[in-house]
Design an enzyme around this catalytic site. Structure first.
Site, PDB file in Angstrom:
ATOM      1  N   HIS A 283      -2.603   7.550  -2.959  1.00 17.74           N
ATOM      2  CA  HIS A 283      -3.751   6.633  -3.028  1.00 17.74           C
ATOM      3  C   HIS A 283      -4.286   6.336  -1.627  1.00 17.74           C
ATOM      4  O   HIS A 283      -5.502   6.340  -1.411  1.00 17.74           O
ATOM      5  CB  HIS A 283      -3.329   5.334  -3.725  1.00 17.74           C
TER       6      HIS A 283
ATOM      7  N   TYR B  72       0.883  -1.183   0.000  1.00 17.17           N
ATOM      8  CA  TYR B  72       0.000   0.000   0.000  1.00 17.17           C
ATOM      9  C   TYR B  72       0.913   1.223   0.000  1.00 17.17           C
ATOM     10  O   TYR B  72       0.710   2.139   0.764  1.00 17.17           O
ATOM     11  CB  TYR B  72      -0.836  -0.101   1.283  1.00 17.17           C
TER      12      TYR B  72
ATOM     13  N   GLN C  46     -15.741  -4.496  -0.935  1.00 17.83           N
ATOM     14  CA  GLN C  46     -14.639  -4.105  -0.040  1.00 17.83           C
ATOM     15  C   GLN C  46     -15.143  -3.284   1.147  1.00 17.83           C
ATOM     16  O   GLN C  46     -14.753  -3.513   2.297  1.00 17.83           O
ATOM     17  CB  GLN C  46     -13.610  -3.301  -0.845  1.00 17.83           C
TER      18      GLN C  46
ATOM     19  N   GLU D 140      -0.918  -0.880 -10.458  1.00 14.77           N
ATOM     20  CA  GLU D 140       0.180  -1.241  -9.560  1.00 14.77           C
ATOM     21  C   GLU D 140       1.358  -1.761 -10.378  1.00 14.77           C
ATOM     22  O   GLU D 140       1.218  -2.090 -11.551  1.00 14.77           O
ATOM     23  CB  GLU D 140      -0.260  -2.347  -8.592  1.00 14.77           C
TER      24      GLU D 140
ATOM     25  N   TYR E 123     -14.271  -5.326   4.713  1.00 14.34           N
ATOM     26  CA  TYR E 123     -12.836  -5.184   4.988  1.00 14.34           C
ATOM     27  C   TYR E 123     -12.475  -5.016   6.459  1.00 14.34           C
ATOM     28  O   TYR E 123     -11.285  -5.130   6.809  1.00 14.34           O
ATOM     29  CB  TYR E 123     -12.226  -4.062   4.146  1.00 14.34           C
TER      30      TYR E 123
ATOM     31  N   THR F   7      -1.691   0.614  -5.263  1.00 12.86           N
ATOM     32  CA  THR F   7      -2.043   1.554  -6.315  1.00 12.86           C
ATOM     33  C   THR F   7      -1.132   2.777  -6.262  1.00 12.86           C
ATOM     34  O   THR F   7      -0.960   3.376  -5.201  1.00 12.86           O
ATOM     35  CB  THR F   7      -3.508   2.009  -6.151  1.00 12.86           C
TER      36      THR F   7
END
Lengths: 433, 433
Positions: free
Chosen positions: B141, B136, B248, B209, B252, B368
């Site tokens: 992002h 991450y 998500q 990515e 999550y 991302t």
């Protein structure tokens, strides 16, 4: 074939392998799979536990017929994935064929050389684990952990709808008996805004879980419907999902546990098959009043009636001092596998509902199974209420979390009136520095 | 060997494979690895891109010497893990050997039959991906997504200390070109406390990515120190981490993304090696004032000076209508790979610091990569501000999230004065219902 018509569940069946009769784990009614190498050496290959012995499937493949022979050949290599992939009928053929060989003493002399003392064999992780997913089905554990990590918000709104799970690390899964190195990592700072500490975890814990092995896979984009999900499960083992709580507390938001879990997981050696477990399947416990019913894709009447496992799990600790002094391991907890809020079939149906492909040998962890009753806590963080209340062992030692030299031993078994008791195996490992 | 003394970086080097000279992606200075089968059929085997062609490593292994020959033999099967495991020296030997074969025309006639038109070959995921970890590292992002999912708390306190990552699903990683089935799943209910919706995702998104391939592995319990981490990286590819935002948002917490991501991930076919990338390595951008320095286990001067990648990434969309009308794909974003808050070496050092063992062929996603400037958004949820502001395409179509028939195309390249431009490849897939 029902439990009543399947002769392999006959509690009166005896094997000519004497140690199997009355064996607390491996009577002829169990016949769990493993991968082993014999005491004389040789390549790892498939085996089946019978009493104190392991039957070499390579050696006896020629004595089996049709699917049973094929199954034994598929189990002749160092990993059992190819056998698992062939599904329940092939697994059952092997069980029936081996059951006959071990109960009928006609070929005893021919088979005996294929039997090795289990204690003298070397055991291996029995499959290549492509992906490992850890679920969170122990609702009492989720409530206990949630109240420590999020006091205001222990059980999140999705819990009773979604079988919560996350992807784990497959590379670091090791067989029972392999030492566990205490991980280092960033740990939550004592006060908000401070720099995190770095060093060996000081809150190292175990988690009592069961592992569910995927048999037949599914194609990408082809969900497994709930009523078919059991056909994709090969069997179960015991799983210790070691956890570093101080690392976990700091790293887990927003994407979940990572280094707190991926340093090592321990699995017991035996795949106890779904057929062996058939007599011990039981109804999924009714949900408490007010809980929502499972969504349709997770709902199947037969699964609700038979989808749970009547398996009891026990956790013991043996410290270095206890072993030096010759003390027996001390029991930390006991609890039923029925504390899963979701059935194994629901886990498979959920995991694949978006199209994710499962592969033979994939491992699903149940999540820590805590019974909700005193003495049923599946982890130290629960037993010690977040490390605030140390437990005292019989020799006067105390523990909040695990110390170097501590060994955690997990066992599990199924028993029921009218059937031979079967053991799931043993999952043990010592913490090293 | 430095960039200056390594003849394979000479921008004036030419190949006798004419299409390589001036090729925007695959000049002789690149030589990325792949697994392919030739147009005539045959088993998948290792290959190297040169211009519009693929060089069959099986066919030319005998023409190489010493380590280069060994490397080509290691790459002769359907997966390149064994080659990657042997580390940078072996990879470099192969690069140098193949570079000489393709620049010196002495053996041109012998080699030509080993060259196949890339467009006519079938390409495969080049390694067995044991474990896939998604990081991450794109801080812009993380801020953008954080502000949508947690408006009060976009960037959590651990972000600038911990290279946040989670385990992904390796079974569902597919090569560029394979259609993506829109996943179904539980979606966040419109109001708190309501039952979740179930059905096809209505907020399907891509994530731009880069993928980092692990070469040499490490043993369980044996962390890779930061100054050695680069030696464990084999190369990079482009990765599209498809995401179902509505699934998500509901699932999550507390354990991270699961079904929202595991239905499919798309990877580009070429492993662009660390040697090919050497001229384009650059300093890790300075952290903004006030950000903490990396902890010691993540800090290495050489890594800070050279650990970033001077790679540019572009994302395009091509809707079904655009393809019908013969329109060119429309560019959605462009951005630099230097928007990673952590270097690749830091990811490897962090991943293994607790003892987790990395294996050759493991894949690390960067997360991302969003540049922080307008036009640099790496996902639709960022471009459309959470689906609130649809984007309009040149033909008048609008999008908040992806519709069936949409194709997402990602490309990436490295260029720098004084060196031949190299391409990382292309990562594309169409959404189907």
């Amino acid at each position: 074939m029902t439990i009543e018509t399947d002769f392999t569940h006959d509690p009166d069946a005896k094997s000519w392998v004497e140690s199997a009769n009355g064996h607390p784990s491996f009577p002829v009614q169990n016949l769990p799979l493993c991968v082993f190498s014999p005491p004389s050496g040789g390549e790892p290959r498939g085996g089946i536990a019978i009493g104190d012995m392991i039957l070499d499937l390579v050696d006896i493949a020629d004595m089996l017929e049709l699917d049973a022979a094929t199954a034994a050949q598929l189990a002749s290599g160092p990993k059992l994935n190819d056998l698992l992939q062939r599904g329940p009928d092939m697994m059952r053929a092997l069980r029936h064929g081996v059951f006959e060989l071990l109960t009928d003493d006609t070929d005893k002399k021919t088979i005996e050389p294929a039997l090795h003392k289990a204690d003298d064999c070397h055991l291996y992780v029995p499959v290549t684990i492509g992906d490992y997913t850890d679920f969170y089905t122990g609702i009492h554990h989720a409530e206990n952990i949630g109240s420590l990590f999020r006091p205001d918000n222990p059980l999140l709104p999705n819990y009773k709808y979604v079988p919560i799970g996350y992807h784990g690390r497959s590379s670091s899964i090791r067989l029972s008996g392999k030492d566990v190195h205490r991980p280092s990592g960033q740990k939550k700072p004592a006060q908000d805004g401070a720099q995190p500490d770095f060093g060996p975890s000081e809150r190292l814990d175990y988690e009592m879980e069961m592992g569910i092995w995927i048999g037949q896979g599914n194609g990408l984009g082809q969900p497994i419907p709930i009523h078919k999900a059991e056909e994709h499960i090969a069997g179960i083992s015991i799983l210790n999902d070691w956890s570093a709580r101080d690392i976990q507390a700091w790293e887990y938001q927003p994407l979940g546990p990572f280094l707190a879990k991926n340093f090592h997981s321990t699995i017991s050696p035996w795949i106890v098959t779904m057929d062996a477990l058939a007599p011990f399947r039981t109804a999924q416990p009714a949900r408490p009043d007010g809980d929502p019913a499972p969504l349709e894709y997770l709902m199947d009447d037969n699964d609700q009636q038979n989808g749970a496992f009547g398996v009891t799990m026990d956790v013991y600790i043996s410290t270095a001092k206890m072993r030096e002094d010759g003390d027996e391991p001390h029991q930390l907890s006991t609890g039923p596998m029925t504390s899963m809020y979701w059935t194994a079939a629901q886990l498979v149906a959920h995991h694949s509902v978006g199209g994710c492909n499962m592969q033979p040998g994939d491992l699903l962890g149940t999540g820590t199974l805590t019974s909700g009753e005193e003495g049923g806590e599946g982890s130290l963080i629960e037993l010690t209420e977040g490390g605030k209340k140390p437990i005292t062992l019989p020799n006067g030692e105390t523990r909040t979390f695990l110390e170097n030299g501590d060994e955690i031993i997990m066992t599990a078994y199924a028993e029921k009136a009218g059937y031979a008791r079967i053991g799931i195996g043993e999952c043990r490992a010592v913490i090293t520095g």
